[in-house]
Design a protein around this motif. Structure first.
Motif, PDB file in Angstrom:
ATOM      1  N   ARG A  92       0.842  -1.187   0.000  1.00 59.43           N
ATOM      2  CA  ARG A  92       0.000   0.000   0.000  1.00 59.43           C
ATOM      3  C   ARG A  92       0.884   1.246   0.000  1.00 59.43           C
ATOM      4  N   THR A 140      -6.405   3.538  -6.579  1.00 61.68           N
ATOM      5  CA  THR A 140      -6.982   4.250  -5.433  1.00 61.68           C
ATOM      6  C   THR A 140      -5.897   4.847  -4.545  1.00 61.68           C
ATOM      7  N   ASP A 141      -4.818   4.103  -4.290  1.00 62.05           N
ATOM      8  CA  ASP A 141      -3.736   4.645  -3.459  1.00 62.05           C
ATOM      9  C   ASP A 141      -3.083   5.847  -4.139  1.00 62.05           C
ATOM     10  N   GLU A 152       0.280  -4.857   3.820  1.00 59.87           N
ATOM     11  CA  GLU A 152      -1.054  -5.155   4.344  1.00 59.87           C
ATOM     12  C   GLU A 152      -1.286  -6.658   4.231  1.00 59.87           C
ATOM     13  N   CYS A 160      -7.093   4.358   2.640  1.00 59.22           N
ATOM     14  CA  CYS A 160      -8.510   4.219   2.313  1.00 59.22           C
ATOM     15  C   CYS A 160      -8.632   3.196   1.198  1.00 59.22           C
ATOM     16  N   ASP A 161      -9.611   2.290   1.317  1.00 59.87           N
ATOM     17  CA  ASP A 161      -9.780   1.267   0.291  1.00 59.87           C
ATOM     18  C   ASP A 161     -10.481   1.793  -0.954  1.00 59.87           C
TER      19      ASP A 161
END
Length: 476
Positions: free
Chosen positions: A151, A304-305, A341, A176-177
């Protein structure tokens, strides 16, 4: 029979592995992390309640440093950088004394990439190489490899060494996912791109005279980004000026439903708009999300990251200018904190052994011809677990170990210590190539420093953050 799920969040330091980096006249760097549990929440139906401490205890921790060699300040190639294999393994025996199973999603921050120089790589390629290094090391549960993913979050280095401003709670908020909600930006926010192509500037016009001047009717609130290789840029609150020549291309991005900017040639000699030159402006529409993700080149970073890191980066720029450069996006991949993660399951009344291995990048200090490498491991944050047992330390290295904060015994090149509980100090030690060693001099004029910026400059803390799902069976 009813099942009730309780959710808890804990921040617990597992280890500090990475190099700090500014060399000081005296060893003034210090690793700090606000990593005690900051909230525990439970959920029963739609209600949110506060619950007690995490039930997991640490029966024992084993730290194993494998420092067969030390990193270089300058690498000739990415392959040379990847060949370095200094690493540290943190092995925990967790025990669950409760009557319910505990399932944890562990987030293990690795920090920013060390800024050792790689001769044949730019910042983006160096960041990819660091991600590749992190992913080659295993995470295991009871000796079996468990799936992990990398992540990324945006991290802004605020000083040359860690200080009290660093907060693990603040860093966790960036994870945040999905796509982060933000007051200024959203994925579907419209973005209009203006591609400005310059031509027909007369040959007899001095090359330092001609600029593109950009203004906007709503300069107080409009958001504009620009991408240009102009040799001179003047950015102010109500205008942007970029020096241009024939064949130049300037890209402007107006974010949101704003009117088009006014773009004209400006003659710096007469301090007025120019009457010469041709400007071809092409326009296309996209979304903010697609615009941001188009800057991603590293496949190890998810969409998303990368998007969430970009939002944080853009929000950090508080300069009072009409337009801001796209540099924050272009350099984003080299300005992220990396995390492992993975998932951990501890049955009721049972123990598991969780092992995490990560690269170890030290602070590098060069004094005259001597080079020293300082490593650190933050011990105190581990006190946040419900109970902490023994601590075993093992450092395997052919180098001499100096200035250890914990008393070490040495036999056959292996330094060890066994402690009943956590000591009152963090673990720090320095490796040197020979027995000849002198402490850092107090006067900076007496020595030469090789400054190497590593993870968080200074000594970096790596913490494990557990999102615990407590499954409790209640018989009604």
């Amino acid at each position: 029979m009813q099942k009730r799920k309780l959710y808890a969040i804990s921040a617990a330091a597992i280890l500090s592995i990475a190099g700090a980096s500014v060399a000081m006249p005296t060893p003034a760097y210090r690793a700090r992390a606000n990593s005690a549990p900051y909230s525990w929440r439970g959920a029963a139906g739609s209600a949110v309640i506060t619950v007690g401490e995490c039930p997991l205890t640490v029966v024992g921790e084993r730290l194993a440093f494998d420092i067969a060699d030390t990193p270089k300040a300058v690498y000739e190639s990415i392959a040379d950088f990847l060949a370095y294999d200094g690493k540290v393994t943190a092995e925990y025996e967790f025990y669950n004394p409760s009557d319910y199973d505990v399932t944890a999603t562990l987030l293990f921050p690795l920090g920013e990439r060390p800024e050792y120089e790689i001769a044949d790589a730019d910042a983006r390629d160096a960041a990819k190489a660091y991600a590749q290094t992190c992913m080659r090391y295993p995470v295991t549960v009871d000796g079996n490899p468990t799936d992990k993913k990398l992540r990324h979050t945006y991290y802004k280095r605020t000083s040359t060494f860690i200080d009290d401003a660093f907060s693990i709670g603040d860093e966790l908020k960036k994870l945040c996912d999905g796509y982060a909600a933000d007051d200024c930006f959203s994925y579907d926010l419209p973005v209009t791109e203006y591609v400005c192509s310059v031509s027909d500037i007369p040959d007899d016009v001095n090359e330092y005279r001609t600029f593109l001047r950009v203004t906007h009717s709503d300069s107080d609130s409009v958001k504009i980004l620009y991408d240009a290789s102009s040799p001179e840029i003047r950015s102010h609150s109500n205008e942007l000026k970029l020096r241009v020549a024939n064949g130049d291309e300037v890209r402007l991005y107006v974010i949101g439903d704003a009117a088009a900017p006014e773009i004209k040639f400006y003659d710096d000699k007469i301090q007025n708009y120019a009457s010469y030159g041709s400007l071809d402006i092409a326009c296309r529409h996209t979304t903010f999300g697609d615009f941001v993700i188009a800057h991603r080149t590293d496949d190890s970073i998810s969409d998303t990251d990368f998007y969430n890191a970009a939002v944080y980066a853009l929000n950090q720029d508080n300069t009072d200018t009409l337009a801001k450069p796209c540099d924050a996006l272009a350099s984003l991949e080299s300005k992220t904190m990396l995390w492992y993660e993975y998932s951990l399951h501890v049955p009721a009344k049972a123990s598991v052994v969780n092992s995490v291995t990560a690269p170890a990048y030290p602070l590098i200090t060069r004094i005259h011809d001597a080079e020293m490498h300082t490593y650190a491991y933050l011990l105190s944050p581990a006190a946040c677990w419900a109970q902490f047992g023994t601590l075993d330390i093992e450092i395997a290295s052919p180098l001499q170990i100096k200035n250890s904060s914990v008393a070490l015994a040495c036999e056959n090149g292996v330094y060890t210590a066994r402690l009943d509980g956590l000591p009152q100090t963090e673990l720090t030690f320095t490796t040197v190539a020979t027995e000849e060693y002198a402490p850092l001099p107090k006067e900076p004029r007496d020595y030469t420093l090789l400054i190497v910026f590593g993870i968080w400059a200074g000594l970096a803390a790596t913490v494990a953050v557990a999102v615990i799902v407590l499954r409790v069976k209640n018989v009604i």
